[in-house]
Design an enzyme around this catalytic site. Sequence first.
Site, PDB file in Angstrom:
ATOM      1  N   LYS A  63       0.881  -1.334  -0.171  1.00 16.56           N
ATOM      2  CA  LYS A  63      -0.090  -0.030   0.037  1.00 16.56           C
ATOM      3  C   LYS A  63       0.820   1.316  -0.039  1.00 16.56           C
ATOM      4  O   LYS A  63       2.106   1.216   0.470  1.00 16.56           O
ATOM      5  CB  LYS A  63      -0.741   0.055   1.230  1.00 16.56           C
ATOM      6  CG  LYS A  63      -1.954  -0.959   1.159  1.00 16.56           C
ATOM      7  CD  LYS A  63      -2.722  -0.803   2.621  1.00 16.56           C
ATOM      8  CE  LYS A  63      -3.983  -2.008   2.720  1.00 16.56           C
ATOM      9  NZ  LYS A  63      -4.979  -1.621   1.665  1.00 16.56           N
ATOM     10  N   ARG A  65     -10.446 -11.630   2.079  1.00 20.20           N
ATOM     11  CA  ARG A  65     -11.176 -12.652   1.572  1.00 20.20           C
ATOM     12  C   ARG A  65     -10.505 -13.833   1.812  1.00 20.20           C
ATOM     13  O   ARG A  65     -11.260 -15.139   1.855  1.00 20.20           O
ATOM     14  CB  ARG A  65     -11.614 -12.368   0.159  1.00 20.20           C
ATOM     15  CG  ARG A  65     -10.419 -12.205  -0.519  1.00 20.20           C
ATOM     16  CD  ARG A  65     -10.870 -11.485  -2.206  1.00 20.20           C
ATOM     17  NE  ARG A  65     -11.114 -10.016  -1.805  1.00 20.20           N
ATOM     18  CZ  ARG A  65     -11.269  -9.084  -2.805  1.00 20.20           C
ATOM     19  NH1 ARG A  65     -11.535  -9.352  -4.045  1.00 20.20           N
ATOM     20  NH2 ARG A  65     -11.473  -7.690  -2.495  1.00 20.20           N
TER      21      ARG A  65
END
Length: 478
Positions: A258, A332
């Site tokens: 990120k 996920r």
Amino acid sequence: MNVDVRQRSLHDADAALVAVGLYEGEALPEDVAGAPGAADAKGSYKAMTRLYPGGPERLLVVGLGERDGLDAEKLRVLAALVAGEARRLEATSLAWAPPSFEDEEAAAEALVTGTILGAYRFDRFKGAGEDDEPKARLESLTLLGPAELAGAVETARVYSEAANRARDLQETPANFAKPEDLARRAEEIAAGNDNVTVEILDGDAIRAKGMGGIAAVSQGGPVEPRLIVLRYRGGGSGPTLGFVGKGVTFDTGGIGLKPSAGMQEMKFDMSGASAVLEATAAIAELGLPVDLVTVVPSTENMPSGTAVKPGDVITQYNGKTVEVNNTDAEGRLILADALAYAIELGAERVVDLATLTGAVLIALGSTYAAVISNDDELAGELSAAGEETGELVWRLPLHPEYAEMMKGTVADLSNLAKKREAGSITAASFLREFVDDTPWAHVDIAGTAWNVNRAYTGKGGSGYGVRLLVQLVRDLVE
Ligand code: BES
Ligand code: MN
Ligand code: ZN
């Protein structure tokens, strides 16, 4: 906070600050109407007028707005504003005369909740007296009302303090809140209640069981993952409920790192985990008649020479294979294992909470969480619990076209959609592959878990989800 109910007049309240509500266009209670300054008190919503009726205490007249317009949410906000006033005055005790309201128990709960949440501060790492923060803290709240309100008040105290504990976990930085620390908190919860048991899988057990998602996300760093299971046996006649919470204690993005600006916020990527753990603690403390299995997959997401790489194929706990096409879509992967495991452990209806996608912030901001579900009834129950608690949810759809976007090229699935659009829904469509036909609802809390900026949640961790899940269970068993 000490919370109790006493049938006393305003003058005998025996508190450093006494709050009394005033509806717009109505009169103050007789015993204060004569106090100096009382004539200036306004009933418009959020108006605050301080009176000194004689004696040690201060009286705060709180504008309630129109009688028809008052609801639990407005009362929570007002209670938080009053808690702020108590703080400025360094009052350690507060008494509230609940306004006349059609549902007195709901009003009492709202005042207790708004006060406890509003008084919250995370100061574990602040040196004493280092800044200009008031030294005194609000220690007690008394509701001036009939003893029949005691049950509602105690219930609200339990779930509100649970929400504040979730906020403590959220705020705790990632060098203090590691997977093993979440596991330790789960052990504490189990130790504190005879009807709660805990089971912790460490990294070796996770890998041995074939939980390929948790294994892959954790392999980039030296911190070992945990799979935390809490079971609460409260009985009742309903199906076993499952709670699953994303417990990424720090999300760097992995190899797909990120940007550094704002990355410190990723300590909050375990907000789903904190919510389901503390909701479980509250449900057990309240002794609600439900059987519950709570599963938290917890890991860091770090880049390194051993980290999972874009394109790597992993096998999840239920045997499905997944191409890891974006290492930052790690939530996920760990939830997939945890959902399948929760169902194997007997969960018959499952709710997962996760700071899953930045896209949900674009869609709904910090006002509503997204709920995405394969079951209309469960989605409706969550929506109702949201309205009651102010932890709002808005449903987004599922559709085979979204599921299609999550198909893999060389594996069954990809963790990255073929297109960027509908990012929150495609993420949920991926999760759905791991619950089969079990009624399931996914709550994406990436927008509501922190910096909600409501009067009673302020900046920082909001504890979102604790009160929602407790209310869901209360509605189910009542
Ligand atoms: N933890 C983040 C989601 C997130 C982003 C929460 C911003 C709160 C604020 C999650 O793991 C993530 O990185 N999601 C990616 C998914 C994408 C790579 C498909 C995202 O939302 O950008
Ligand atoms: Mn991520
Ligand atoms: Zn994440």
